[in-house]
Design a protein around this motif. Structure first.
Motif, short mmCIF file in Angstrom:
data_model
loop_
_atom_site.label_atom_id
_atom_site.label_comp_id
_atom_site.label_asym_id
_atom_site.label_seq_id
_atom_site.Cartn_x
_atom_site.Cartn_y
_atom_site.Cartn_z
N ARG A 1 0.69 -0.96 -0.02
CA ARG A 1 -0.40 -0.32 0.44
C ARG A 1 0.60 1.20 -0.15
O ARG A 1 0.30 2.45 -0.77
N ARG A 2 1.92 1.07 1.03
CA ARG A 2 2.80 2.64 0.97
C ARG A 2 3.58 2.49 -0.57
O ARG A 2 3.17 3.61 -1.05
N GLU A 3 4.28 1.83 -1.29
CA GLU A 3 4.38 1.51 -2.57
C GLU A 3 2.92 2.47 -3.60
O GLU A 3 3.77 3.26 -4.75
N ARG A 4 2.11 1.87 -2.97
CA ARG A 4 1.13 2.63 -4.44
C ARG A 4 0.39 4.05 -4.58
O ARG A 4 0.72 4.43 -5.07
N ARG A 5 0.92 4.18 -2.91
CA ARG A 5 0.92 5.62 -2.15
C ARG A 5 1.75 6.86 -3.33
O ARG A 5 1.69 7.38 -3.95
N LYS A 6 2.70 6.06 -2.79
CA LYS A 6 3.60 6.89 -3.88
C LYS A 6 4.01 6.99 -4.72
O LYS A 6 3.45 8.07 -5.25
N ALA A 7 3.32 5.34 -5.92
CA ALA A 7 3.29 5.57 -7.16
C ALA A 7 2.09 6.72 -7.40
O ALA A 7 2.27 7.15 -8.63
N ARG A 8 0.89 6.58 -6.89
CA ARG A 8 -0.02 7.66 -6.92
C ARG A 8 0.87 8.97 -6.45
O ARG A 8 0.40 10.00 -7.23
N ARG A 9 0.74 9.35 -5.61
CA ARG A 9 1.37 10.63 -5.43
C ARG A 9 2.80 11.39 -6.44
O ARG A 9 2.27 12.74 -7.16
N GLN A 10 3.41 10.36 -7.57
CA GLN A 10 4.23 10.66 -7.90
C GLN A 10 3.25 11.06 -9.56
O GLN A 10 3.57 12.34 -10.20
N ALA A 11 2.20 10.26 -9.80
CA ALA A 11 1.93 10.29 -10.83
C ALA A 11 1.23 11.63 -10.94
O ALA A 11 1.03 12.87 -11.66
N ARG A 12 0.29 11.66 -9.62
CA ARG A 12 -0.22 14.19 -9.76
C ARG A 12 0.52 14.24 -10.27
O ARG A 12 -0.13 15.49 -10.24
N ALA B 1 3.39 14.72 -11.35
CA ALA B 1 3.65 14.47 -12.67
C ALA B 1 2.57 15.92 -14.14
O ALA B 1 2.56 16.12 -14.16
N GLU B 2 2.09 14.86 -13.63
CA GLU B 2 0.17 15.54 -14.39
C GLU B 2 -0.09 17.06 -13.42
O GLU B 2 -0.43 17.91 -14.21
N ARG B 3 0.54 17.45 -12.41
CA ARG B 3 -0.20 18.70 -12.11
C ARG B 3 1.27 19.75 -12.75
O ARG B 3 0.85 20.40 -13.24
N ALA B 4 2.24 19.17 -13.17
CA ALA B 4 3.32 20.18 -13.72
C ALA B 4 3.21 20.04 -15.18
O ALA B 4 3.49 21.22 -16.18
N GLN B 5 2.57 18.57 -16.03
CA GLN B 5 2.32 19.01 -17.21
C GLN B 5 1.11 19.62 -17.29
O GLN B 5 1.54 20.23 -18.46
N GLU B 6 0.23 19.97 -16.58
CA GLU B 6 -0.86 20.88 -16.42
C GLU B 6 -0.79 22.45 -16.76
O GLU B 6 -0.76 23.39 -17.13
N ARG B 7 0.45 22.43 -15.57
CA ARG B 7 1.37 23.57 -15.89
C ARG B 7 0.93 24.38 -16.63
O ARG B 7 1.53 26.03 -17.72
N ILE B 8 2.61 23.51 -17.47
CA ILE B 8 3.63 23.54 -18.76
C ILE B 8 2.43 23.80 -19.28
O ILE B 8 2.06 24.93 -20.61
N ARG B 9 0.96 23.06 -20.23
CA ARG B 9 0.49 23.42 -20.75
C ARG B 9 -0.91 25.05 -20.70
O ARG B 9 -1.45 25.39 -21.72
#
Length: 184
Positions: A152-163, A165-173
């Motif tokens: 669960r800890r690994e899945r939470r970490k992966a979800r946080r990183q994905a979010r 990265a998605e926020r950074a991409q949205e900011r660039i767009r």
């Protein structure tokens, strides 16, 4: 003469002296003393320590649970199993007593006790299976080294990183590409 007849009741002055020497950890420390026929000056002297000692004392002290509460499905199965086992034991005792009395009810009770024993065994196994299924579906959280917790800890970490990265991409767009280097 018994010991109760030999003992004399203490006078008011002795009662005040005994009250003052009482252990402060005594279980009845908040119960006011009855000082009988003491004068007005003596009553005030006796009641002052009692009033100082009287304070709110709860009937019990809540302690944190040592173990986690059982999950609802497991607790339900456990209650069901305990009830079935209790009925089985009552049937076995009734069958035994009917056998001793030579009653006609002995044979049917023995048959129902045997059937009830099978059902009680099923009930106990149901608790065990329900517990295993619950642990498998929800993960074991009681042990710090639990593999489910680590996953669960690994899945939470992966979800946080994905979010992130998605926020950074949205900011660039939103900036329309501004902020990016023109060449690598």
């Amino acid at each position: 003469m018994g010991t109760a007849e030999r003992q004399e009741a203490p006078t008011a002055g002795e009662a005040a002296h005994l009250t003052a020497r009482r252990d402060p950890e005594a279980p009845d420390r908040d119960i006011p003393t009855d000082d009988g026929g003491a004068g007005p000056g003596e009553q005030a002297a006796v009641r002052e320590p009692a009033q100082e000692q009287s304070y709110y004392r709860p009937l019990w002290v809540e302690e944190p649970a040592r173990r986690r509460r059982m999950p609802d499905p497991v607790r339900t199965a456990a209650v069901r199993a305990v009830l079935i086992i209790a009925v089985t034991l009552v049937q076995a005792v009734v069958a035994f007593l009917c056998t001793l009395a030579g009653s006609w009810l002995a044979f049917p009770m023995v048959l129902s006790s045997v059937a009830s024993t099978v059902v009680a065994t099923w009930g106990a196994l149901d608790v065990w299976v329900t517990r295993q299924v619950w642990n498998q579906r929800n993960g074991v959280v009681s042990a710090p080294s639990s593999t489910a917790r680590a996953l669960r800890r690994e899945r939470r970490k992966a979800r946080r990183q994905a979010r992130a990265a998605e926020r950074a991409q949205e900011r660039i767009r939103r900036r329309g590409g501004a902020g990016q280097l023109s060449h690598p």
